[in-house]
Design a protein around this motif. Structure first.
Motif, PDB file in Angstrom:
ATOM      1  N   LEU A  55       1.079  -1.161   0.064  1.00 44.74           N
ATOM      2  CA  LEU A  55      -0.039  -0.019   0.056  1.00 44.74           C
ATOM      3  C   LEU A  55       0.918   1.240  -0.044  1.00 44.74           C
ATOM      4  O   LEU A  55       1.851   1.170   1.032  1.00 44.74           O
ATOM      5  CB  LEU A  55      -1.034  -0.087   1.312  1.00 44.74           C
ATOM      6  CG  LEU A  55      -1.911   1.280   1.247  1.00 44.74           C
ATOM      7  CD1 LEU A  55      -2.818   1.095   0.249  1.00 44.74           C
ATOM      8  CD2 LEU A  55      -2.504   0.937   2.802  1.00 44.74           C
ATOM      9  N   TYR A  56       0.500   2.140  -0.873  1.00 39.18           N
ATOM     10  CA  TYR A  56       1.312   3.548  -1.156  1.00 39.18           C
ATOM     11  C   TYR A  56       0.094   4.577  -0.808  1.00 39.18           C
ATOM     12  O   TYR A  56      -0.768   4.740  -1.440  1.00 39.18           O
ATOM     13  CB  TYR A  56       1.816   3.549  -2.171  1.00 39.18           C
ATOM     14  CG  TYR A  56       2.930   2.799  -2.741  1.00 39.18           C
ATOM     15  CD1 TYR A  56       4.365   3.137  -2.465  1.00 39.18           C
ATOM     16  CD2 TYR A  56       2.913   1.433  -3.408  1.00 39.18           C
ATOM     17  CE1 TYR A  56       5.419   2.406  -2.719  1.00 39.18           C
ATOM     18  CE2 TYR A  56       4.041   0.623  -3.498  1.00 39.18           C
ATOM     19  CZ  TYR A  56       5.246   1.271  -3.249  1.00 39.18           C
ATOM     20  OH  TYR A  56       6.476   0.630  -3.550  1.00 39.18           O
ATOM     21  N   LEU A  57       0.746   5.455   0.148  1.00 41.18           N
ATOM     22  CA  LEU A  57      -0.270   6.755   0.261  1.00 41.18           C
ATOM     23  C   LEU A  57       0.301   7.487  -0.615  1.00 41.18           C
ATOM     24  O   LEU A  57       1.713   7.981  -0.975  1.00 41.18           O
ATOM     25  CB  LEU A  57       0.190   7.462   1.644  1.00 41.18           C
ATOM     26  CG  LEU A  57      -0.305   8.729   2.114  1.00 41.18           C
ATOM     27  CD1 LEU A  57      -1.755   8.569   2.138  1.00 41.18           C
ATOM     28  CD2 LEU A  57       0.385   9.335   3.472  1.00 41.18           C
ATOM     29  N   LEU A  58      -0.812   8.392  -1.468  1.00 39.65           N
ATOM     30  CA  LEU A  58      -0.512   9.352  -2.594  1.00 39.65           C
ATOM     31  C   LEU A  58      -0.353  10.638  -1.686  1.00 39.65           C
ATOM     32  O   LEU A  58      -0.961  11.115  -0.851  1.00 39.65           O
ATOM     33  CB  LEU A  58      -1.628   9.431  -3.327  1.00 39.65           C
ATOM     34  CG  LEU A  58      -1.460   8.703  -4.625  1.00 39.65           C
ATOM     35  CD1 LEU A  58      -1.529   6.962  -4.277  1.00 39.65           C
ATOM     36  CD2 LEU A  58      -2.823   8.615  -5.468  1.00 39.65           C
ATOM     37  N   THR A  59       0.946  11.148  -2.049  1.00 34.61           N
ATOM     38  CA  THR A  59       1.198  12.555  -1.669  1.00 34.61           C
ATOM     39  C   THR A  59       1.105  13.748  -2.988  1.00 34.61           C
ATOM     40  O   THR A  59       1.590  13.080  -3.982  1.00 34.61           O
ATOM     41  CB  THR A  59       2.425  12.836  -0.792  1.00 34.61           C
ATOM     42  OG1 THR A  59       3.428  12.262  -1.703  1.00 34.61           O
ATOM     43  CG2 THR A  59       2.284  11.894   0.584  1.00 34.61           C
ATOM     44  N   MET A  60       0.769  14.717  -2.343  1.00 31.17           N
ATOM     45  CA  MET A  60       0.771  15.947  -3.716  1.00 31.17           C
ATOM     46  C   MET A  60       2.061  16.540  -3.874  1.00 31.17           C
ATOM     47  O   MET A  60       2.993  16.812  -2.857  1.00 31.17           O
ATOM     48  CB  MET A  60      -0.308  16.943  -3.360  1.00 31.17           C
ATOM     49  CG  MET A  60      -0.387  17.971  -4.382  1.00 31.17           C
ATOM     50  SD  MET A  60      -1.882  18.914  -4.070  1.00 31.17           S
ATOM     51  CE  MET A  60      -1.281  19.956  -2.759  1.00 31.17           C
ATOM     52  N   ASP A  61       2.414  16.444  -5.177  1.00 29.17           N
ATOM     53  CA  ASP A  61       3.875  17.176  -5.549  1.00 29.17           C
ATOM     54  C   ASP A  61       3.428  18.616  -5.625  1.00 29.17           C
ATOM     55  O   ASP A  61       2.806  19.162  -6.494  1.00 29.17           O
ATOM     56  CB  ASP A  61       3.976  16.525  -7.158  1.00 29.17           C
ATOM     57  CG  ASP A  61       5.415  17.344  -7.422  1.00 29.17           C
ATOM     58  OD1 ASP A  61       5.843  18.208  -6.949  1.00 29.17           O
ATOM     59  OD2 ASP A  61       5.868  16.766  -8.594  1.00 29.17           O
ATOM     60  N   HIS A  62       4.307  19.393  -4.616  1.00 27.66           N
ATOM     61  CA  HIS A  62       3.814  20.745  -4.472  1.00 27.66           C
ATOM     62  C   HIS A  62       3.951  21.699  -5.776  1.00 27.66           C
ATOM     63  O   HIS A  62       3.310  22.650  -5.830  1.00 27.66           O
ATOM     64  CB  HIS A  62       4.448  21.540  -3.440  1.00 27.66           C
ATOM     65  CG  HIS A  62       4.171  20.769  -2.055  1.00 27.66           C
ATOM     66  ND1 HIS A  62       4.507  19.573  -1.492  1.00 27.66           N
ATOM     67  CD2 HIS A  62       3.386  21.440  -1.156  1.00 27.66           C
ATOM     68  CE1 HIS A  62       4.167  19.707  -0.476  1.00 27.66           C
ATOM     69  NE2 HIS A  62       3.090  20.602  -0.104  1.00 27.66           N
TER      70      HIS A  62
END
Length: 106
Positions: A55-62
């Motif tokens: 499982l990978y948590l998606l993070t936002m590329d600023h």
């Protein structure tokens, strides 16, 4: 930091799940698509569950939030996410640089 200079984007594929329902009660799959879409649009974090069960948590590329925001419309679908992956305190993350849906293998 010389690690950052050599970090290359990874590509992971799997089902885009909402983290609350998946972690809370393993909710995923076609029957959960509508709920996942509602939860994600309500602000629930997104994750990608690979066929290997990672499982990978998606993070936002600023620098480029568009790809992350596009992924919000893919809840419950099979996706390919491209970006830099990290592991922090046992949590796998991927900073979303590109997101696309993929056809289900029949």
């Amino acid at each position: 930091n010389e690690h950052a200079a050599t970090a290359k984007p990874s590509m992971i594929s799997g089902e885009l799940v909402d983290m609350g329902c998946y972690i809370g009660h393993m909710a995923k799959g076609e029957k959960h698509t509508d709920c996942a879409a509602k939860c994600v649009s309500g602000g629930m974090p997104m994750g990608v569950l690979t066929s290997a069960g990672k499982l990978y948590l998606l993070t936002m590329d600023h620098a480029n939030p568009d790809a992350y925001n596009k992924a919000k419309d893919m809840a419950g679908k099979q996706v390919k996410i491209t970006g830099e992956t990290h592991v922090r305190n046992g949590v796998n993350t991927i900073d979303v640089e590109a997101a696309e849906t993929v056809a289900m293998a029949k």
